[in-house]
Motif scaffolding. Structure first.
Motif, mmCIF file in Angstrom:
data_model
loop_
_atom_site.group_PDB
_atom_site.id
_atom_site.type_symbol
_atom_site.label_atom_id
_atom_site.label_comp_id
_atom_site.label_asym_id
_atom_site.label_seq_id
_atom_site.Cartn_x
_atom_site.Cartn_y
_atom_site.Cartn_z
ATOM 1 N N THR B 251 11.582 38.081 65.299
ATOM 2 C CA THR B 251 12.247 39.279 65.552
ATOM 3 C C THR B 251 11.533 40.374 66.085
ATOM 4 O O THR B 251 11.934 40.711 67.223
ATOM 5 N N MET B 252 10.649 41.006 65.511
ATOM 6 C CA MET B 252 10.056 42.164 65.710
ATOM 7 C C MET B 252 9.266 42.166 66.898
ATOM 8 O O MET B 252 9.385 42.907 67.851
ATOM 9 N N ALA B 253 8.241 41.125 66.808
ATOM 10 C CA ALA B 253 7.434 41.013 68.109
ATOM 11 C C ALA B 253 8.198 40.918 69.297
ATOM 12 O O ALA B 253 7.835 41.337 70.320
ATOM 13 N N VAL B 254 9.327 40.004 69.246
ATOM 14 C CA VAL B 254 9.964 39.609 70.701
ATOM 15 C C VAL B 254 10.650 40.688 71.177
ATOM 16 O O VAL B 254 10.691 41.135 72.379
ATOM 17 N N THR B 255 11.170 41.684 70.118
ATOM 18 C CA THR B 255 11.978 42.732 70.472
ATOM 19 C C THR B 255 11.373 43.909 71.365
ATOM 20 O O THR B 255 11.571 44.318 72.400
ATOM 21 N N PHE B 256 9.911 43.956 70.857
ATOM 22 C CA PHE B 256 9.029 44.691 71.558
ATOM 23 C C PHE B 256 8.796 44.521 73.079
ATOM 24 O O PHE B 256 8.336 45.366 73.867
ATOM 25 N N VAL B 257 8.525 42.978 73.325
ATOM 26 C CA VAL B 257 7.893 42.498 74.703
ATOM 27 C C VAL B 257 9.161 41.793 75.632
ATOM 28 O O VAL B 257 8.892 41.627 76.755
ATOM 29 N N LEU B 258 10.175 41.592 74.861
ATOM 30 C CA LEU B 258 11.143 40.928 75.602
ATOM 31 C C LEU B 258 12.103 41.730 76.591
ATOM 32 O O LEU B 258 12.526 40.978 77.759
ATOM 33 N N GLY B 259 12.230 42.886 76.403
ATOM 34 C CA GLY B 259 12.971 43.860 77.422
ATOM 35 C C GLY B 259 14.447 44.017 77.042
ATOM 36 O O GLY B 259 15.139 44.877 77.579
ATOM 37 N N ASN B 260 15.018 43.078 76.242
ATOM 38 C CA ASN B 260 16.072 43.320 75.479
ATOM 39 C C ASN B 260 17.456 43.645 76.404
ATOM 40 O O ASN B 260 18.018 44.664 76.603
ATOM 41 N N VAL B 261 17.515 42.584 77.418
ATOM 42 C CA VAL B 261 18.586 42.707 78.462
ATOM 43 C C VAL B 261 19.505 41.662 78.317
ATOM 44 O O VAL B 261 18.948 40.372 78.096
ATOM 45 N N HIS B 262 20.875 42.068 78.390
ATOM 46 C CA HIS B 262 22.027 40.884 78.101
ATOM 47 C C HIS B 262 22.278 40.284 79.555
ATOM 48 O O HIS B 262 23.390 40.377 80.006
ATOM 49 N N ARG B 263 21.074 39.945 80.264
ATOM 50 C CA ARG B 263 21.611 39.071 81.427
ATOM 51 C C ARG B 263 20.873 37.788 81.697
ATOM 52 O O ARG B 263 19.550 37.822 81.151
ATOM 53 N N LEU B 264 21.427 36.884 82.233
ATOM 54 C CA LEU B 264 20.929 35.469 82.326
ATOM 55 C C LEU B 264 20.108 35.657 83.641
ATOM 56 O O LEU B 264 20.536 36.080 84.586
ATOM 57 N N SER B 265 18.838 35.251 83.598
ATOM 58 C CA SER B 265 18.155 35.124 84.891
ATOM 59 C C SER B 265 17.325 33.952 84.666
ATOM 60 O O SER B 265 16.683 33.477 83.589
ATOM 61 N N LEU B 266 17.051 33.249 85.760
ATOM 62 C CA LEU B 266 16.261 31.897 85.882
ATOM 63 C C LEU B 266 14.624 32.097 85.791
ATOM 64 O O LEU B 266 14.008 31.539 85.098
ATOM 65 N N SER B 267 14.496 33.376 86.350
ATOM 66 C CA SER B 267 13.164 33.960 86.314
ATOM 67 C C SER B 267 12.463 33.976 84.919
ATOM 68 O O SER B 267 13.069 34.890 84.157
ATOM 69 N N LEU B 268 11.253 33.547 84.721
ATOM 70 C CA LEU B 268 10.688 33.790 83.332
ATOM 71 C C LEU B 268 10.180 35.090 83.339
ATOM 72 O O LEU B 268 9.752 35.654 82.157
#
Lengths: 340, 327
Positions: B251-268
């Motif tokens: 949870t925590m580590a991901v939330t910091f670096v993932l950008g927290n955007v509810h959009r689907l995108s193919l690009s990593l």
């Protein structure tokens, strides 16, 4: 062994009572808005020194504060969003503002310092709608003569966690942009059309500092502590305003509190030549007919202390104390509405 | 007479002892069984409470909850696709990186490293496993994200972004945040788990098996691939699952670096969202019943996703064993 423990516990309890001083010292608990958590924590420390009453404020978010005061598990709740008079009377609650703060747009553009960029509310809305995509957009150049805005993509940053900051920010955008109001609306979290989300004020500040060409929004304290480039913003009178305690105070005093029943008023986009447009407050929620009058009185006494003596502490944390006229109105409201 | 009394006494104590042993045995068995059942009860409890809490979301949105990526908190329309997708993609990236590296670490420590180095490196790995995830998150945000944004992502855009098909995965704005960054941070977090399990089980391979292979002229790699890995395969896959479970639920580590955007995108390289991060971010201020219910429904989906991934892996393992049995 157990005897000894019991003895020392008794002794401790006696000592604690003696230290607490006054016999009326009542410990109260509150929860809710994290926006006012720093100042309530500070006030409660100095209030405990003065009166012996401890205020335990749990934070947890406005939603949690509202839920817990409705369940009567705490003595007061705090919400960033005012409840409607109907909701209040259904739950038997009264409501009044606590302190004034403000939300500030911050940017990270090479060569741009704090206060350099001027934005209108509609432009801010268009940026967060993804309609203004670059800093050298002609629309932005029109109100920024003499400022070199580069050919860099704008990256919007928002709060990923639900927050009163976002509520006030989106409430403001809804007031100044009809497109925002229709497509997105206001709330503690919304469906952002563009941008990335950082967790908390600190997360937004970190993202803005790291992403070139970004724009975000944080509470004033975070912008100042991190030495971030905040922007000027055009208010409802058409003037470009710098965010500071004076312009927050102006907005609070120009806001139309007199005609707001149960103080249900979000003071964004307030009238007045010198008002900062995204000024915000949080609201305390208490029972009008309390089960335990002593505890509710302790809550009221605490806020009375905060209004009269807590101003310096508020300013030290980049909040603004409520204007005197508003404090009078609140005291009249207590007298009329809260049975103690 | 005296002798018979004595033997009687012995018989009596024997009987007492047998009864006592039987009692101790039964008690022990019950205690251990209840420990085992405790796991099942916890599991069922979590599954049922999240399903119950999410019933409103499932009832309102039905199947659309699974296939919609809309997450409109104001309009009260919720779909789980974006966080489910983000969870799977970041966990997959994490395993793609972590499994080979962990294999390398374990192999080095058990086969190649000099003896004096084995213990300190082994302890270092266990220490890494104990670092709280918030530390990884802050390191990711303040140290790793700028490196990604300034050097790695522009390079990927220029050199990989124009490749056919997979190029689409590596085109995006140089934010530094995003699913690739989150996957790499997750990989670093799960490497200690996977590699310490691998190291432990590699040590259980009988020396005579390995020595026989060496005697027949195998290289170290051949010993690792043909002797050590087949011998320990089930346990190694168990270790990978442990890492996968952590990656899916982090949870925590991901939330910091993932950008927290509810959009689907193919690009990593685009920001995304994960189930655990969405819940952590939004639960405190979830101000409507359906919003809260949707978040709890997400928690249930995480449960289902984990279960499905584990089931598929178990199935693959069984297939593999069957094929070997035939051959």
């Amino acid at each position: 062994m157990f005897h000894r423990i019991r003895h020392s516990l008794t002794a401790f309890a006696v000592a604690a009572t003696l230290f607490a001083g006054s016999a009326q010292a009542v410990d109260i608990t509150g929860a809710g808005s994290t926006f006012v958590q720093p100042i309530i924590t500070k006030w409660s420390a100095s209030y405990a020194d003065k009166s012996g009453s401890h205020i335990n404020y749990g934070g947890g978010g406005s939603g949690a504060g509202i839920a817990q005061i409705k369940a009567a598990t705490i003595d007061f709740g705090a919400s960033d969003k005012p409840l409607s008079p109907e909701e209040l009377s259904a739950a038997g609650l009264g409501q009044f503002p606590i302190v004034i703060g403000g939300v500030v747009p911050v940017v990270n553009i090479e060569g741009i310092k704090a206060g350099d960029v001027k934005l209108t509310g509609a432009q801010l809305g268009d940026i967060y709608l993804g309609k203004i995509k670059k800093w050298n957009d002609p629309a932005l150049a029109a109100n920024n003569p003499g400022v070199k805005l580069p050919d860099v993509a704008i990256q919007a940053v928002y709060r990923s966690d639900g927050s009163g900051t976002t509520f006030n920010y989106t409430n403001y955008l809804s007031k100044v942009s009809t497109e925002w109001k229709e497509k997105i609306g206001e709330g503690t979290t919304v469906q952002w059309p563009v941008g990335v989300g950082g967790k908390g004020n600190a997360g937004v500040a970190a993202y803005v500092q790291q992403i070139n060409g970004s724009v975000g929004y944080v509470e004033l304290a975070y912008a100042l502590q991190n030495k971030m480039a905040y922007t000027q913003l055009q208010n409802s009178a058409g003037k470009f305003i710098t965010p500071n305690l004076a312009s927050f105070a102006a907005a609070a005093s120009h806001a139309d509190w007199k005609s707001a029943k149960d103080f249900q008023l979000v003071i964004t986009n307030a009238p007045g030549d010198d008002s900062w447009p995204i000024t915000a407050t949080a609201f305390a929620l208490v029972y009008k007919t309390p089960k335990d009058a002593a505890r509710s009185k302790a809550v009221v006494d605490f806020f009375k202390y905060a209004y009269t003596e807590g101003g310096k502490q508020a300013e030290a944390l980049d909040y603004v104390p409520l204007p005197a006229a508003l404090v009078q109105q609140i005291e009249a409201y207590w007298k009329a509405e809260v049975k103690l | 007479m005296a002798a018979s009394a004595e033997s009687l006494a012995i018989a009596k104590t024997d009987e007492q002892r047998a009864r006592r042993d039987g009692f101790a045995d039964r008690t022990f068995r019950r205690i251990v069984a209840s420990a085992g059942i405790f796991v099942l009860i916890t599991l069922a409890g979590v599954a049922l409470t999240t399903l119950w809490g999410g019933r409103e979301a499932f009832a309102t949105f039905g199947f659309k909850f699974l296939v919609s990526s809309e997450w409109d908190t104001v309009g009260k329309q919720f779909g789980a696709l974006a966080p489910v997708y983000g969870t799977l993609v970041t966990a997959a990236i994490a395993l793609l990186i972590a499994v080979p590296i962990s294999f390398g670490i374990a192999l080095y420590l058990t086969e190649i490293a000099p003896n004096w180095l084995r213990t300190p490196v082994g302890s270092a790995i266990e220490l890494l496993a104990g670092i709280p995830s918030i530390i990884y998150g802050m390191w990711g945000l303040f140290v790793f994200v700028p490196i990604m944004g300034r050097y790695v992502i522009p390079w990927l855009n220029d050199h990989v972004g124009n490749w056919p098909i997979i190029g689409a995965l590596f085109r995006g704005p140089p934010l530094g945040l995003g699913m690739l960054t989150a996957g790499i941070v997750l990989a670093i977090m799960v490497i200690p788990f996977i590699s310490s399990v691998m190291r432990e089980v590699f040590l259980t391979v009988p020396t005579r098996l390995k020595e026989s292979a060496y005697a027949l002229g195998s290289t170290t790699w051949e010993v690792a691939w043909d002797i050590v890995l087949p011998y320990t395969r089930t346990a190694v896959i168990g270790g990978v699952f442990l890492g996968l479970g952590r990656a899916l639920g982090e949870t925590m580590a991901v939330t910091f670096v993932l950008g927290n955007v509810h959009r689907l995108s193919l690009s990593l390289l685009e920001p995304g969202n994960s189930i655990a991060a969405t819940i952590a971010n939004e639960f405190a201020e979830a101000d409507s019943e359906i919003f809260r219910s949707s978040l709890i429904a997400l928690a249930f989906l995480l449960f289902v996703v984990t279960f499905i991934v584990l089931a598929i892996a178990k199935l693959m393992l069984r297939q593999m064993e069957k094929r070997e049995g035939k051959a």
